[in-house]
Design a protein around this motif. Structure first.
Motif, PDB file in Angstrom:
ATOM      1  N   MET A 354      90.846 -20.222  24.292  1.00  0.00           N
ATOM      2  CA  MET A 354      90.402 -18.652  24.491  1.00  0.00           C
ATOM      3  C   MET A 354      89.422 -18.591  23.979  1.00  0.00           C
ATOM      4  N   THR A 355      88.691 -17.139  24.349  1.00  0.00           N
ATOM      5  CA  THR A 355      87.688 -16.357  23.909  1.00  0.00           C
ATOM      6  C   THR A 355      88.254 -15.836  22.568  1.00  0.00           C
ATOM      7  N   GLY A 356      87.036 -15.331  21.837  1.00  0.00           N
ATOM      8  CA  GLY A 356      87.609 -14.353  20.858  1.00  0.00           C
ATOM      9  C   GLY A 356      88.042 -13.229  21.049  1.00  0.00           C
ATOM     10  N   ARG A 357      87.609 -12.786  22.323  1.00  0.00           N
ATOM     11  CA  ARG A 357      88.012 -11.405  23.049  1.00  0.00           C
ATOM     12  C   ARG A 357      89.483 -11.382  23.113  1.00  0.00           C
ATOM     13  N   GLU A 358      89.730 -12.568  23.977  1.00  0.00           N
ATOM     14  CA  GLU A 358      91.132 -13.043  24.101  1.00  0.00           C
ATOM     15  C   GLU A 358      91.992 -13.000  22.972  1.00  0.00           C
ATOM     16  N   ALA A 359      91.608 -13.834  21.897  1.00  0.00           N
ATOM     17  CA  ALA A 359      92.328 -13.713  20.490  1.00  0.00           C
ATOM     18  C   ALA A 359      92.810 -12.629  20.112  1.00  0.00           C
ATOM     19  N   CYS A 360      91.592 -11.629  19.946  1.00  0.00           N
ATOM     20  CA  CYS A 360      92.020 -10.346  19.549  1.00  0.00           C
ATOM     21  C   CYS A 360      92.906  -9.566  20.213  1.00  0.00           C
ATOM     22  N   GLU A 361      92.777  -9.641  21.750  1.00  0.00           N
ATOM     23  CA  GLU A 361      93.665  -8.863  22.722  1.00  0.00           C
ATOM     24  C   GLU A 361      95.230  -9.303  22.092  1.00  0.00           C
ATOM     25  N   ARG A 362      95.253 -10.693  22.260  1.00  0.00           N
ATOM     26  CA  ARG A 362      96.813 -11.141  21.746  1.00  0.00           C
ATOM     27  C   ARG A 362      97.237 -10.869  20.462  1.00  0.00           C
ATOM     28  N   LEU A 363      96.338 -10.784  19.428  1.00  0.00           N
ATOM     29  CA  LEU A 363      96.544 -10.232  18.188  1.00  0.00           C
ATOM     30  C   LEU A 363      97.105  -8.756  18.020  1.00  0.00           C
ATOM     31  N   ALA A 364      96.383  -8.020  18.805  1.00  0.00           N
ATOM     32  CA  ALA A 364      96.758  -6.645  18.851  1.00  0.00           C
ATOM     33  C   ALA A 364      98.493  -6.491  19.531  1.00  0.00           C
ATOM     34  N   THR A 377      84.543 -16.728  18.098  1.00  0.00           N
ATOM     35  CA  THR A 377      84.758 -16.490  16.906  1.00  0.00           C
ATOM     36  C   THR A 377      85.471 -15.149  16.477  1.00  0.00           C
ATOM     37  N   ILE A 378      86.216 -14.964  15.576  1.00  0.00           N
ATOM     38  CA  ILE A 378      86.825 -13.799  15.292  1.00  0.00           C
ATOM     39  C   ILE A 378      86.583 -13.361  13.853  1.00  0.00           C
ATOM     40  N   ARG A 379      86.565 -12.015  13.525  1.00  0.00           N
ATOM     41  CA  ARG A 379      86.260 -11.694  12.272  1.00  0.00           C
ATOM     42  C   ARG A 379      87.466 -11.280  11.412  1.00  0.00           C
ATOM     43  N   LEU A 380      87.986 -11.674  10.326  1.00  0.00           N
ATOM     44  CA  LEU A 380      89.091 -10.855   9.494  1.00  0.00           C
ATOM     45  C   LEU A 380      88.506 -10.287   8.275  1.00  0.00           C
ATOM     46  N   ALA A 381      88.676  -9.103   8.030  1.00  0.00           N
ATOM     47  CA  ALA A 381      88.333  -8.310   6.872  1.00  0.00           C
ATOM     48  C   ALA A 381      89.323  -7.357   6.644  1.00  0.00           C
ATOM     49  N   PRO A 382      90.349  -7.513   6.062  1.00  0.00           N
ATOM     50  CA  PRO A 382      91.425  -6.593   5.902  1.00  0.00           C
ATOM     51  C   PRO A 382      90.867  -5.362   4.523  1.00  0.00           C
ATOM     52  N   PRO A 383      91.548  -4.378   4.714  1.00  0.00           N
ATOM     53  CA  PRO A 383      91.132  -3.523   3.364  1.00  0.00           C
ATOM     54  C   PRO A 383      91.741  -4.347   2.114  1.00  0.00           C
ATOM     55  N   LEU A 384      91.026  -4.070   0.902  1.00  0.00           N
ATOM     56  CA  LEU A 384      91.358  -4.649  -0.484  1.00  0.00           C
ATOM     57  C   LEU A 384      92.531  -4.347  -0.778  1.00  0.00           C
ATOM     58  N   VAL A 385      93.309  -3.468  -0.195  1.00  0.00           N
ATOM     59  CA  VAL A 385      94.577  -3.032  -0.730  1.00  0.00           C
ATOM     60  C   VAL A 385      95.901  -3.727  -0.179  1.00  0.00           C
ATOM     61  N   VAL A 386      95.286  -4.575   0.890  1.00  0.00           N
ATOM     62  CA  VAL A 386      96.222  -5.493   1.527  1.00  0.00           C
ATOM     63  C   VAL A 386      97.048  -6.285   0.631  1.00  0.00           C
ATOM     64  N   THR A 387      98.610  -6.646   0.932  1.00  0.00           N
ATOM     65  CA  THR A 387      99.405  -7.171   0.097  1.00  0.00           C
ATOM     66  C   THR A 387      99.325  -8.709   0.673  1.00  0.00           C
ATOM     67  N   ALA A 388      99.818  -9.437  -0.144  1.00  0.00           N
ATOM     68  CA  ALA A 388     100.039 -10.787  -0.037  1.00  0.00           C
ATOM     69  C   ALA A 388     100.851 -11.208   1.175  1.00  0.00           C
ATOM     70  N   GLU A 389     102.015 -10.273   1.296  1.00  0.00           N
ATOM     71  CA  GLU A 389     102.799 -10.356   2.377  1.00  0.00           C
ATOM     72  C   GLU A 389     102.334 -10.153   3.693  1.00  0.00           C
TER      73      GLU A 389
END
Length: 402
Positions: A354-364, A377-389
């Motif tokens: 799949m493309t990165g766009r398709e991956a992001c659509e499926r993740l959404a 390519t997809i980028r992942l950058a969660p807020p720094l307050v994210v938990t391990a879970e």
């Protein structure tokens, strides 16, 4: 809720009808947010793994930042720099100390801060280095992303950002990112600065080879040129350090900051440098109506306080190890490569899947928001307050779509 009752389709249609098409957003319409989570107009919750391109390092509606903003809203929000307000000195002092620099010049957006740095290094080149007037050169890296103003896109190698927006501003020399030999060959007596991202974000979270940033510092010193580090996305805790350039124990002459500096509440950017650099500016030569306004300074001061504790840098480093371990376990299982530092990752999806766009659509669809770039390519950058879970959950959703 039936499809007839859903608000999302109508909201998307209105947005499409009334706005210029300079973005291609995912079909999600957000109405509330807290921490690492957002909620859409139909009540569905999503993990935000983009965090406003790192503008939301401290999460959505961080209590301390919201309190600072509320308190300032009841007092004064704008004076312009024609006057001094009581939040200004605290913000500039705190940020200067965080950066280890003498002076701070506040602006609003990241692109404004980059433009500010360009003007500063050019004037420094003429007044301090002695470069002939109008001949200053700035070395930049291919695949860079520093903003979208006409000067900045003049040295972009991204056709979407550059094409059909000329004529272009001269004075920039482009070299391959990570190649010290090419950088060394690019210096001339008219070189006033090297402008680079310590980690290239838009390019796919590209981390330079070990020793590269130190080599850039040495070449700048040898050629009497300034090293400008664009830490707008990579800085302020994102990579496990206050600044990404610290991973190589390198100190630039100029820090360019933005995004997280406004706490996800107001646009705040800044240039930080010592007096021998920023001191070349005199009254009337540069400014901004909203730059350094009271509301921005109140929020920015609280951001600096949060970073001064080191808590967020530590979280990013420790949880970043967990994120990258989870992502690297997917290499060979639909993922070709993983790059990044701290809570920042570029993930190359197998384009045969799949493309990165398709991956992001499926993740959404599975309740995780991310952003694609450059094909698969997809980028992942969660807020720094994210938990391990929450991290584990997001990685599990990526594994599921693969």
């Amino acid at each position: 809720m039936t499809s007839v009752d859903m608000r999302t389709p109508g909201e998307l249609a209105d947005a499409e009808r009334w706005t210029a098409h300079n973005y291609h957003p995912l079909p999600v319409v957000i109405t509330e947010a807290e921490g690492a989570w957002v909620t859409d107009v139909d009540g569905r919750r999503y993990l935000d793994f983009l965090a406003g391109y790192s503008a939301l390092n401290f999460g959505h509606r961080h209590p301390g930042l919201i309190a600072a903003a509320h308190a300032q809203l009841d007092r004064v929000t704008l004076t312009s720099r024609a006057f001094v307000h009581d939040q200004f000195a605290d913000f500039c002092h705190g940020l200067a100390e965080l950066c280890g620099k003498d002076l701070v010049l506040p602006m609003n957006t990241g692109a404004e801060a980059v433009e500010t740095a360009i003007k500063v290094v050019r004037k420094w080149g003429y007044q301090v280095k002695g470069v002939p007037d109008g001949q200053a050169e700035i070395i930049v890296a291919a695949d860079n992303f520093h903003g979208r103003t006409t000067t900045i896109i003049s040295f972009s190698t991204d056709p979407d950002a550059r094409n059909d927006f000329g004529p272009y501003t001269p004075g920039f020399v482009t070299v391959p990112y990570g190649n010290l030999a090419a950088l060394a060959d690019a210096f001339t007596p008219n070189t006033v600065a090297v402008l680079m991202e310590p980690i290239q974000g838009e390019a796919g979270v590209l981390v330079p080879p070990e020793g590269y940033l130190g080599g850039v510092r040495e070449l700048c010193d040898a050629n009497h040129a300034l090293f400008v580090a664009d830490e707008i996305q990579s800085g302020l805790g994102r990579t496990g350090r206050t600044f990404a350039i610290e991973h190589e124990d390198v100190v630039p002459d100029i820090y360019v900051l933005g995004k997280a500096l406004g706490g996800g509440i107001v646009p705040v950017s800044a240039v930080a440098a010592n007096k021998d650099v920023l001191g070349v500016l005199k009254p009337g030569e540069h400014g901004s109506t909203f730059g350094g306004n009271p509301l921005a300074c109140a929020v920015g001061t609280e951001v600096v306080r949060l970073l001064a504790t080191g808590e967020f840098q530590k979280r990013s480093a420790e949880l970043g190890d967990r994120l990258h371990a989870g992502l690297n376990a997917l290499v060979g299982r639909g993922v070709l490569a993983v790059r990044g530092r701290g809570l920042w990752a570029g993930v190359d999806i197998d384009p045969a899947l799949m493309t990165g766009r398709e991956a992001c659509e499926r993740l959404a669809e599975r309740g995780v928001l991310a952003k694609d770039t450059h094909g698969s390519t997809i980028r992942l950058a969660p807020p720094l307050v994210v938990t391990a879970e929450e991290l584990d959950h997001a990685v599990a959703q990526l594994a599921a779509i693969l």
